[in-house]
Design a protein around this motif. Structure first.
Motif, PDB file in Angstrom:
ATOM      1  N   SER A  16      10.256  14.482   2.846  1.00 57.86           N
ATOM      2  CA  SER A  16      10.743  14.216   3.647  1.00 57.86           C
ATOM      3  C   SER A  16      11.169  13.235   4.001  1.00 57.86           C
ATOM      4  CB  SER A  16      10.074  14.684   5.032  1.00 57.86           C
ATOM      5  OG  SER A  16       9.264  13.361   5.038  1.00 57.86           O
ATOM      6  N   GLY A  17      12.099  12.524   3.196  1.00 58.04           N
ATOM      7  CA  GLY A  17      12.695  11.273   3.110  1.00 58.04           C
ATOM      8  C   GLY A  17      13.548  10.843   1.961  1.00 58.04           C
ATOM      9  N   TYR A  18      12.628   9.816   1.711  1.00 55.07           N
ATOM     10  CA  TYR A  18      13.514   9.881   0.139  1.00 55.07           C
ATOM     11  C   TYR A  18      13.965  11.039  -0.634  1.00 55.07           C
ATOM     12  CZ  TYR A  18      14.115   4.548   1.216  1.00 55.07           C
ATOM     13  OH  TYR A  18      14.042   3.504   1.506  1.00 55.07           O
ATOM     14  N   GLY A  19      12.456  11.623  -0.626  1.00 59.20           N
ATOM     15  CA  GLY A  19      12.980  13.175  -1.546  1.00 59.20           C
ATOM     16  C   GLY A  19      13.982  13.496  -0.578  1.00 59.20           C
ATOM     17  N   LYS A  20      14.340  13.453   0.117  1.00 58.99           N
ATOM     18  CA  LYS A  20      16.002  14.599   0.403  1.00 58.99           C
ATOM     19  C   LYS A  20      17.634  13.734   0.061  1.00 58.99           C
ATOM     20  CE  LYS A  20      16.189  15.723   4.614  1.00 58.99           C
ATOM     21  NZ  LYS A  20      16.589  16.264   6.662  1.00 58.99           N
ATOM     22  N   ILE A  21      16.701  12.023   0.298  1.00 56.11           N
ATOM     23  CA  ILE A  21      17.878  12.058  -0.260  1.00 56.11           C
ATOM     24  C   ILE A  21      18.331  11.484  -1.577  1.00 56.11           C
ATOM     25  CG2 ILE A  21      19.325   9.616  -0.605  1.00 56.11           C
ATOM     26  CD1 ILE A  21      17.757   8.451   1.737  1.00 56.11           C
ATOM     27  N   ASP A  67       0.692  -0.786   0.005  1.00 57.30           N
ATOM     28  CA  ASP A  67       0.301   0.094   0.046  1.00 57.30           C
ATOM     29  C   ASP A  67       0.867   1.501   0.060  1.00 57.30           C
ATOM     30  OD1 ASP A  67      -2.212  -1.406  -0.328  1.00 57.30           O
ATOM     31  OD2 ASP A  67      -3.356  -1.088   1.925  1.00 57.30           O
ATOM     32  N   ASP A  68       1.924   1.071   0.245  1.00 55.51           N
ATOM     33  CA  ASP A  68       2.587   2.604   0.700  1.00 55.51           C
ATOM     34  C   ASP A  68       3.901   3.389  -0.203  1.00 55.51           C
ATOM     35  OD1 ASP A  68       3.413   3.795   3.050  1.00 55.51           O
ATOM     36  OD2 ASP A  68       6.018   3.581   2.647  1.00 55.51           O
ATOM     37  N   LEU A  69       4.198   1.490  -1.252  1.00 57.93           N
ATOM     38  CA  LEU A  69       5.018   1.908  -2.733  1.00 57.93           C
ATOM     39  C   LEU A  69       3.746   2.623  -3.565  1.00 57.93           C
ATOM     40  CD1 LEU A  69       6.195  -1.313  -3.075  1.00 57.93           C
ATOM     41  CD2 LEU A  69       7.526   0.901  -2.685  1.00 57.93           C
ATOM     42  N   CYS A  70       2.368   1.340  -3.911  1.00 58.18           N
ATOM     43  CA  CYS A  70       1.091   2.818  -4.164  1.00 58.18           C
ATOM     44  C   CYS A  70       0.835   3.521  -3.923  1.00 58.18           C
ATOM     45  CB  CYS A  70      -0.054   1.541  -4.370  1.00 58.18           C
ATOM     46  SG  CYS A  70      -0.299   0.184  -4.479  1.00 58.18           S
ATOM     47  N   ARG A  71       1.142   4.065  -2.979  1.00 59.28           N
ATOM     48  CA  ARG A  71       0.576   6.074  -2.310  1.00 59.28           C
ATOM     49  C   ARG A  71       1.339   6.602  -3.201  1.00 59.28           C
ATOM     50  NH1 ARG A  71      -1.490   3.250   2.413  1.00 59.28           N
ATOM     51  NH2 ARG A  71      -3.897   4.125   3.085  1.00 59.28           N
ATOM     52  N   MET A  72       3.289   5.380  -3.172  1.00 57.29           N
ATOM     53  CA  MET A  72       3.800   6.922  -2.633  1.00 57.29           C
ATOM     54  C   MET A  72       3.465   6.939  -4.573  1.00 57.29           C
ATOM     55  SD  MET A  72       8.673   5.757  -2.720  1.00 57.29           S
ATOM     56  CE  MET A  72       8.046   4.292  -4.703  1.00 57.29           C
ATOM     57  N   LEU A  73       3.800   5.938  -5.477  1.00 59.16           N
ATOM     58  CA  LEU A  73       3.822   6.086  -7.307  1.00 59.16           C
ATOM     59  C   LEU A  73       2.373   6.527  -7.393  1.00 59.16           C
ATOM     60  CD1 LEU A  73       4.731   2.059  -7.713  1.00 59.16           C
ATOM     61  CD2 LEU A  73       6.177   4.504  -8.048  1.00 59.16           C
ATOM     62  N   GLY A  74       1.206   6.979  -6.591  1.00 52.05           N
ATOM     63  CA  GLY A  74       0.048   7.625  -7.264  1.00 52.05           C
ATOM     64  C   GLY A  74      -0.950   7.021  -7.724  1.00 52.05           C
ATOM     65  N   GLY A  96      11.607   4.652  -9.659  1.00 53.05           N
ATOM     66  CA  GLY A  96       9.883   4.800  -9.107  1.00 53.05           C
ATOM     67  C   GLY A  96      10.098   6.268  -7.947  1.00 53.05           C
ATOM     68  N   TYR A  97      10.933   5.625  -7.224  1.00 45.30           N
ATOM     69  CA  TYR A  97      11.700   5.840  -5.692  1.00 45.30           C
ATOM     70  C   TYR A  97      11.779   7.670  -5.965  1.00 45.30           C
ATOM     71  CZ  TYR A  97      11.483   2.884  -2.541  1.00 45.30           C
ATOM     72  OH  TYR A  97      11.109   1.785  -1.800  1.00 45.30           O
ATOM     73  N   HIS A  98      12.057   8.285  -7.742  1.00 45.98           N
ATOM     74  CA  HIS A  98      12.289   9.680  -7.711  1.00 45.98           C
ATOM     75  C   HIS A  98      11.058  10.376  -7.633  1.00 45.98           C
ATOM     76  CE1 HIS A  98      16.125   7.328  -9.136  1.00 45.98           C
ATOM     77  NE2 HIS A  98      17.345   9.070  -9.366  1.00 45.98           N
ATOM     78  N   ILE A  99      10.177   9.886  -7.675  1.00 41.78           N
ATOM     79  CA  ILE A  99       8.661  10.178  -7.465  1.00 41.78           C
ATOM     80  C   ILE A  99       8.724  10.636  -5.577  1.00 41.78           C
ATOM     81  CG2 ILE A  99       7.223   8.501  -6.358  1.00 41.78           C
ATOM     82  CD1 ILE A  99       4.965   9.252  -8.457  1.00 41.78           C
ATOM     83  N   SER A 100       9.428  10.591  -5.028  1.00 44.59           N
ATOM     84  CA  SER A 100       9.183  10.896  -3.361  1.00 44.59           C
ATOM     85  C   SER A 100       9.796  12.446  -3.384  1.00 44.59           C
ATOM     86  CB  SER A 100      10.350   9.778  -2.417  1.00 44.59           C
ATOM     87  OG  SER A 100      11.489   9.950  -2.942  1.00 44.59           O
ATOM     88  N   VAL A 101      10.009  12.988  -4.150  1.00 40.88           N
ATOM     89  CA  VAL A 101      10.824  14.361  -4.622  1.00 40.88           C
ATOM     90  C   VAL A 101       9.522  15.451  -4.787  1.00 40.88           C
ATOM     91  CG1 VAL A 101      12.180  15.895  -6.334  1.00 40.88           C
ATOM     92  CG2 VAL A 101      13.195  13.610  -5.338  1.00 40.88           C
TER      93      VAL A 101
END
Length: 692
Positions: A488-493, A125-132, A369-374
């Protein structure tokens, strides 16, 4: 952010050791308190016996030998490593994996993973939300809202194969159901069931011709099993048993095609960009689709899928009445870090729907995919995060084009994402997320379980894998709980890693001085090259306002920050090539010689088996870009920029730097880019001596 990683010199070793010891002690406590009156087995007397001491000596010797041998491993943590999609692991990721590993859960079934299956569901679910994807509440689901679903796989290859598998099965499912409705008395009550056509008209399924059945919308197909139960009171078990007589899964491709595809002259296909991952040819082979039915779409000058070419290919399929399984958009290619225009792919699907052609869209965001956290605003996991969320830091934003594609990603039917890439999680941890959770039912060989009430939750019955470590789900869970997949998390990294990558791009772009016997040409074009403005002027601006400045100076310079956000690759994999000048100072025009130079460079900047790892000062990787995959437009443009466009040749050897390190541009000793440039200069000097 410094609390999230072990550090290039293991600066957080004491903290990591304390957490690891705590996990071992907690495991011991758990074992001792599970039926504490049960007898022990390993006694003090046993531990003093010669046999026990000999066994421990053997373990100690073997372990120390292994630790010594492992020092031959690749130093992913180092600022000098830019070879592949690896960097340091997050501390919570390592701790989650280690702690769960001690319990050895197997997420193939709930009875073998009573804790980590729950974690995998939360992570999905967390990945789904991250991806949109939007997760509706139970009330909305009861009213018909579509619920997304995601699960952990061993890697992106398996996730991509599953995505093509589900798209293929989705395409053929209504053909099997149509035959079952016509022939099986068990479904007789539902013979009148209707389906919406692309025109909006509803028609009984049993009256449709094959082409129409092969071009129904995904959500309308996926709703059919539930409709059979709700509208016609036919239980799901009865539906499953009936379809088993007609489904592709049961009959196999040859018999299914003989029975149901006689009206279709051309084999179904799926489309991928020339920058595709090798998992897609694997999918075509494993699924019996055939590599000749996986169609490469050429890319444009920026290594992104060419929309005009895709439109032409889809138009040809429509004219030939050739079914299309899916169109794959790569959200961060592994060679160029290019993001395909998925927003335009989705718009093109809408256009072809009006003309009678339907297909799913898959986003391969394994790397990106994780770049969307930015750009993703903070959101909570089901459990509160207390004070673990930190304020967003200054970091380079994503390109506006990339933001637009990520905003459209949530409309894709399925998305692959790899936590063990840009999520900095230990292997193996890939994932596949579906926009419509019912799509998972197309890739299971066991009756689906409803996830509410007293039903036993399970994820292992879906997809390709059998046994898989619950520790992977625990690793992603803990890392996501501490480092949110948002700004605030992976978006920072990732934001700071993008900053580092853009600065490396700027450094390489401006590296060659007029007196140097070489040039460096990054694959990503400058904005000025794209819009036709003054390239020399923009290059000089980069040299003066970005390359020659430290991070704080750049951040304070709004014009520099604005340009920095738009230069370089779409994400943080940077491809580039060197060319050389002849003794007379003229730029070499022979592509074969340019390729030879870059291969010689790679030989000096890559690891040879058995070599002492401490002897390597910079590590990169290499790849060949060829016209057969990328198309002539991209290759010829890059050849022209390299100065080798006049002569024949369709394959260009490039070097590749993967910049996952957020700290590489600023250290206690200044910018590490100075060190990297010095190593590049040493390598190019030696390579030039070799080939000239």
């Amino acid at each position: 952010m410094e609390a999230w990683f072990l550090g290039p010199k293991a600066e957080n070793a004491d903290e990591l050791e304390r957490f690891i010891v705590e996990a071992i002690r907690d495991q011991a406590f758990w074992r001792r308190n599970f039926h504490p009156s049960d007898p022990t087995h390993i006694t003090g007397e046993m531990k003093r016996s010669p046999e026990y001491l000999e066994a421990m000596d053997s373990l100690t010797e073997g372990y120390q030998s292994l630790l010594a041998f492992l020092k031959k491993s690749v130093p992913f943590f180092s600022m000098r490593y830019q070879g592949h999609m690896n960097w340091d692991l997050t501390i919570p990721g390592m701790l989650g994996y280690f702690a769960a590993m001690l319990y050895n859960p197997n997420n193939v079934a709930f009875e073998g993973s009573t804790a980590t299956t729950i974690l995998e569901i939360l992570v999905g679910d967390d990945l789904c939300r991250m991806l949109g994807y939007t997760i509706p509440d139970e009330a909305a689901i009861d009213k018909g809202a579509i619920r997304p679903w995601g699960h952990i796989t061993c890697d992106g290859t398996v996730a991509n194969i599953e995505a093509i598998w589900s798209a293929r099965n989705l395409k053929f499912y209504p053909l099997a159901l149509q035959a079952a409705l016509k022939e099986d008395p068990a479904l007789a009550n539902a013979k009148t069931i209707t389906v919406p056509l692309l025109t909006g008209q509803s028609v009984p399924l049993i009256e449709l011709d094959t082409w129409s059945v092969l071009n129904l919308k995904a959500d309308d197909i996926l709703a059919l099993p539930t409709r059979l139960t709700n509208e016609y009171q036919i239980s799901r078990d009865v539906v499953t048993a009936s379809l088993a007589q007609y489904s592709l899964q049961s009959l196999g491709i040859q018999e299914f095609s003989r029975r149901f595809l006689s009206q279709i002259d051309k084999s179904p296909v799926f489309f991928v960009p020339g920058t595709k991952h090798y998992s897609f040819p694997k999918a075509a082979a494993v699924l019996g689709i055939g590599a000749s039915n996986m169609i490469d779409v050429p890319v444009d000058k920026d290594a992104r899928m060419n929309m005009a070419a895709l439109k032409e290919l889809l138009g040809k399929c429509l004219a030939e009445k050739r079914p299309v399984f899916t169109v794959v958009a790569v959200m961060g290619s592994t060679e160029e870090s290019a993001i395909d225009p998925i927003r335009d792919v989705l718009a093109l699907r809408d256009e072809f729907r009006q003309r009678g052609l339907e297909f799913t869209v898959h986003g391969d965001a394994a790397w990106g995919g994780y770049h969307i956290s930015v750009i993703r605003d903070d959101f909570d996991m089901p459990e509160p995060l207390a004070s673990l969320v930190l304020a967003p830091p200054p970091a380079v934003p994503l390109k506006q084009y990339v933001v637009e594609q990520f905003q459209a990603l949530g409309h894709a039917d399925s998305i692959t994402v790899d936590p063990h890439k840009s999520g900095y999680i230990p292997y193996p941890a890939g994932a596949l997320c579906y926009r419509n959770s019912a799509m998972r039912d197309l890739v299971t060989f066991s009756a689906p379980v409803v996830f509410h009430g007293d039903a036993e939750p399970t994820v292992g019955i879906y997809g390709i894998e059998g046994s898989k470590p619950g520790a992977a789900a625990a690793a992603v869970y803990l890392s996501h709980r501490v480092i949110r997949p948002s700004k605030s998390g992976y978006g920072k990294i990732i934001g700071q890693a993008l900053f580092s990558c853009r600065k490396l791009y700027a450094r390489l772009l401006c590296m060659a001085r007029p007196e140097d016997p070489f040039i460096v040409v990054p694959v990503p074009r400058l904005p000025a090259e794209v819009d036709g403005s003054n390239v020399e002027e923009q290059t000089q601006f980069i040299r003066d306002r970005i390359v020659g400045k430290n991070n704080e100076e750049i951040i304070q310079d709004s014009e520099a920050m604005k340009l920095l956000a738009e230069i370089g690759p779409d994400e943080n994999i940077l491809a580039y090539a060197f060319n050389f000048k002849t003794a007379s100072g003229i730029l070499n025009t022979d592509l074969a010689q340019t390729n030879r130079l870059n291969k010689a460079l790679y030989d000096r900047l890559s690891i040879n088996p058995g070599d002492d790892i401490y002897g390597y000062d910079l590590i990169v990787s290499t790849t060949d870009l060829n016209a057969a995959q990328y198309g002539e437009t991209f290759i010829q443009d890059y050849k022209n920029r390299l100065g080798v466009g006049e002569l024949a040749g369709s394959s260009v050897t490039v070097l590749r730097s993967v910049v996952m390190d957020p700290w590489v541009t600023e250290t206690t000793k200044g910018s590490f880019l100075d060190v990297l440039e010095d190593e590049f200069r040493k390598a190019i000097s030696a390579a030039l001596k070799e080939i000239t």
